[in-house]
Design a protein around this motif. Structure first.
Motif, PDB file in Angstrom:
ATOM      1  N   GLU A  30      -7.342  -0.861  -0.147  1.00 41.68           N
ATOM      2  CA  GLU A  30      -7.384  -2.097   0.638  1.00 41.68           C
ATOM      3  C   GLU A  30      -7.902  -1.818   2.045  1.00 41.68           C
ATOM      4  O   GLU A  30      -8.638  -2.618   2.601  1.00 41.68           O
ATOM      5  CB  GLU A  30      -5.990  -2.730   0.708  1.00 41.68           C
ATOM      6  N   ASN A  49      -2.196  -0.970   5.137  1.00 46.80           N
ATOM      7  CA  ASN A  49      -2.122  -1.558   3.805  1.00 46.80           C
ATOM      8  C   ASN A  49      -2.146  -0.494   2.717  1.00 46.80           C
ATOM      9  O   ASN A  49      -2.161   0.708   2.989  1.00 46.80           O
ATOM     10  CB  ASN A  49      -3.294  -2.532   3.605  1.00 46.80           C
ATOM     11  N   ALA A  61      -7.142 -10.682   5.444  1.00 46.82           N
ATOM     12  CA  ALA A  61      -8.405 -10.063   5.825  1.00 46.82           C
ATOM     13  C   ALA A  61      -9.527 -11.077   5.598  1.00 46.82           C
ATOM     14  O   ALA A  61      -9.294 -12.189   5.119  1.00 46.82           O
ATOM     15  CB  ALA A  61      -8.634  -8.799   5.014  1.00 46.82           C
ATOM     16  N   THR A  70      -6.321  -3.349   8.264  1.00 50.73           N
ATOM     17  CA  THR A  70      -6.979  -4.560   8.756  1.00 50.73           C
ATOM     18  C   THR A  70      -6.819  -4.658  10.264  1.00 50.73           C
ATOM     19  O   THR A  70      -5.695  -4.703  10.776  1.00 50.73           O
ATOM     20  CB  THR A  70      -6.385  -5.825   8.104  1.00 50.73           C
ATOM     21  N   SER A 128     -12.286  -4.977  11.089  1.00 48.28           N
ATOM     22  CA  SER A 128     -12.024  -3.655  10.507  1.00 48.28           C
ATOM     23  C   SER A 128     -13.308  -2.867  10.272  1.00 48.28           C
ATOM     24  O   SER A 128     -13.405  -1.685  10.623  1.00 48.28           O
ATOM     25  CB  SER A 128     -11.273  -3.809   9.183  1.00 48.28           C
ATOM     26  N   ASP A 181     -11.325 -10.606  11.646  1.00 45.41           N
ATOM     27  CA  ASP A 181     -11.224  -9.307  10.989  1.00 45.41           C
ATOM     28  C   ASP A 181     -12.379  -8.430  11.463  1.00 45.41           C
ATOM     29  O   ASP A 181     -13.539  -8.663  11.119  1.00 45.41           O
ATOM     30  CB  ASP A 181     -11.266  -9.500   9.473  1.00 45.41           C
ATOM     31  N   ALA A 184     -12.328   0.171   8.190  1.00 43.14           N
ATOM     32  CA  ALA A 184     -12.216  -0.287   6.807  1.00 43.14           C
ATOM     33  C   ALA A 184     -12.492   0.844   5.818  1.00 43.14           C
ATOM     34  O   ALA A 184     -11.687   1.120   4.920  1.00 43.14           O
ATOM     35  CB  ALA A 184     -13.162  -1.459   6.564  1.00 43.14           C
ATOM     36  N   ARG A 230      -3.118  -8.644   1.584  1.00 45.34           N
ATOM     37  CA  ARG A 230      -3.011  -7.191   1.497  1.00 45.34           C
ATOM     38  C   ARG A 230      -1.530  -6.797   1.399  1.00 45.34           C
ATOM     39  O   ARG A 230      -0.639  -7.601   1.614  1.00 45.34           O
ATOM     40  CB  ARG A 230      -3.622  -6.537   2.734  1.00 45.34           C
TER      41      ARG A 230
END
Length: 581
Positions: free
Chosen positions: A338, A334, A306, A341, A355, A353, A361, A312
């Motif tokens: 965490e 994950n 990430a 991702t 996310s 990334d 996220a 992760r």
């Protein structure tokens, strides 16, 4: 000027957002219905735990959605656990400890109903089951099964008469280590499906370690307590035999505790690559060099970690074009705290990334995700997301309960490729269940034009979630039949060409998620306009064909060599904005 452009972009996107929101709001009461019991899909996974906390007890098991008898509907294959404690005698019959195959009676009976045909089919795998891969490895027109487990794996050849034969020894594809996800792929473009097997860690019953959670209570160990073991790549020789090319292909040069695998052409060079999600270590991206070898490029491509550079606990993985820009993006589930991702592909196999940018996220932060997949819930042309959740270590809020690992699964709506909006609480009773979910397989199991989800639960029942949305949007389902390429069309890219729009690309595959195999048919949501100019197939060997007489809202089979030849320039001229890769 910038403000004007922003307002213009917002106005252009607004109808799409409203269409997505309106479509879902019609089905708020129940987007999915669990029909496993009423359709005869009676299966309960048993992990055999006896208080010894053998790590593999909490990790399984998977499933497959595939048409084993060639009648046009999806059948169900489910993996089972067993008893690992040598001091504990079996409390169930061997049949209850075996994998199970359920035949879908949709075609003969006209209604969704399942019959257990495990015994007559000969696929009652009685090892400690983990995952399954689906593909026609011998190109005879029937889909075969490769089963992974804690212990020996099995290759079942489909005999074409409703039965399977265990050909593991003859084929040379066993692996006595702890294998997890597996995938069929044609990495050298010779028209025969090869096999990639992901292995996890060097855990055995004999070397089981005693681990505790933060408050000192006995719990399952983390994978870092054991050494990882390498994956394996088997080359299909075409005579019913495979040879181990792991070292020759370079796959042995890097490895971690592998759990999820997905195969796609991530850098657009025409050669299929391999992505492995590792549990607590850098994820691996094996770039196919086109000469029988691979180069590990996870770190250089931006898909190893990430954006904080921390490994992760990668479990499941999905690869699809979620933003409809023509390339394959990646999503990895994950551990709790965490978050999932999202690796967005920049178009050249370089990932970032995204996310947080796409709203995943924070939404996934408190969940441990396993099986997952992008699929078009409402047939609006954008891929939505389902994540199967369930912890692997005791959840504090559940401490003291019999199986303190259960969590709700999650459903996200794709808002026109701009962000994801969680709609779990709007989806009805089936998404309010809190269980220890693991596998998720996707496919149109009732052949009504929308995608359904099969969920496996650790130490719990399988759930068949039937899509209840009944969207007014249009769709198309494409089954491929290779002639020069592999018979099941795995690895082919299918594109839908529509007037004034970019080509909508999807990929023929059954891999991805976690321990599962999904429907090989390529599904397209088409939105409100059913008109199609052409369907384009880019076969694994690089050749391209187009079919101009395809209509929406139906299932079609496209046989290699039956379309018209097409070139990048011809398509680009008609498309104006989006060339073939």
């Amino acid at each position: 000027m910038k403000a004007q452009l922003f307002i213009l972009a917002f106005l252009l996107l607004l109808p799409v957002f409203l269409n997505s929101q309106t479509t879902v709001s019609k089905g708020k009461a129940e987007l999915f219905k669990d029909v496993s019991a009423e359709t005869g899909l009676n299966f309960r996974h048993y992990n055999g735990s006896t208080g010894q906390y053998y790590l593999c007890e909490i990790m399984g098991a998977g499933a497959a959605l595939f048409d084993y008898d060639g009648d046009g509907d999806l059948d169900v294959f489910l993996l089972q656990g067993g008893v690992l404690d040598p001091k504990a005698g079996p409390s169930r019959s061997p049949r209850q400890f075996s994998a199970r195959l359920f035949r879908n009676e949709l075609k003969p009976k006209g209604r969704l109903e399942f019959t257990d045909v495990t015994a007559q089919a000969g696929v009652g795998y009685q090892g400690y089951g983990m995952g399954v891969a689906v593909g026609d490895y011998d190109n005879d027109g029937d889909l075969d099964l490769y089963v992974t487990g804690f212990g020996s794996n099995v290759l079942y050849r489909n005999n074409g008469d409703g039965t399977f034969t265990d050909v593991t020894r003859q084929a040379g594809v066993d692996d006595a280590r702890w294998s997890t996800s597996a995938a069929f792929l044609d990495y050298d473009r010779d028209g025969k499906l090869d096999l990639f097997v992901t292995n996890y860690i060097a855990f055995t019953v004999a070397n089981n370690k005693v681990c505790h959670d933060p408050v000192g209570e006995r719990d399952y160990c983390r994978p870092s307590a054991y050494a990882p073991v390498p994956a394996r790549l088997f080359h299909n020789e075409g005579n019913g035999k495979f040879i181990d090319v792991t070292e020759a292909a370079g796959i042995s040069k890097a490895y971690g505790p592998g759990l999820g695998v997905v195969c796609a052409d991530f850098n657009g060079d025409g050669w299929v690559d391999i992505y492995v999600a590792n549990d607590g270590a850098a994820n691996l991206l094996w770039i196919n060099k086109g000469n029988g070898t691979f180069e590990e490029s996870g770190l250089l491509s931006g898909a190893a970690y990430a954006d904080d550079g921390v490994a992760r606990a990668g479990m499941g993985v999905a690869a699809e074009d979620f933003d409809n820009d023509g390339d394959e993006d990646l999503l990895v589930s994950n551990l709790r705290r965490e978050g999932a991702t999202l690796f967005r592909n920049g178009g050249n196999g370089l990932f970032s990334d995204a996310s947080a940018q796409f709203g995943l996220a924070r939404a996934t932060f408190l969940y441990t995700g396993f099986g997952l997949g992008w699929f078009d819930l409402d047939n609006d042309g954008y891929l939505d997301l389902f994540v199967a959740n369930g912890a692997v270590n005791i959840l504090e809020e559940l401490r003291g309960t019999p199986f303190p690992y259960h969590q709700k699964n999650q459903l996200f709506l794709n808002m026109a490729g701009q962000r994801f909006r969680e709609i779990t609480d709007e989806a009805g009773p089936a998404l309010k269940l809190s269980e220890v979910s693991r596998g998720a397989a996707f496919g149109d199991i009732d052949n009504d034009g929308d995608i359904d989800v099969l969920v496996t639960n650790n130490n719990g029942p399988a759930r068949l979630l039937l899509n209840q949305l009944k969207s007014s949007n249009h769709w198309l389902s494409v089954r491929l039949e290779g002639v020069k390429d592999n018979r099941s069309g795995i690895g082919a890219r299918v594109g839908v060409l529509r007037q004034g729009q970019k080509i909508l690309w999807r990929r023929a595959h059954s891999d991805g998620s976690y321990l599962c195999a999904s429907d090989l048919r390529v599904h397209f949501g088409l939105g409100r306009d059913p008109s199609l100019e052409a369907v384009i197939v880019q076969w694994p060997n690089g050749t391209r064909e187009a079919w101009n007489d395809i209509h929406a809202d139906r299932f079609v089979t496209l046989r290699q060599g039956s379309g018209s030849s097409t070139t990048t320039g011809q398509v680009a001229a008609r498309q104006h904005s989006h060339q073939l890769p």
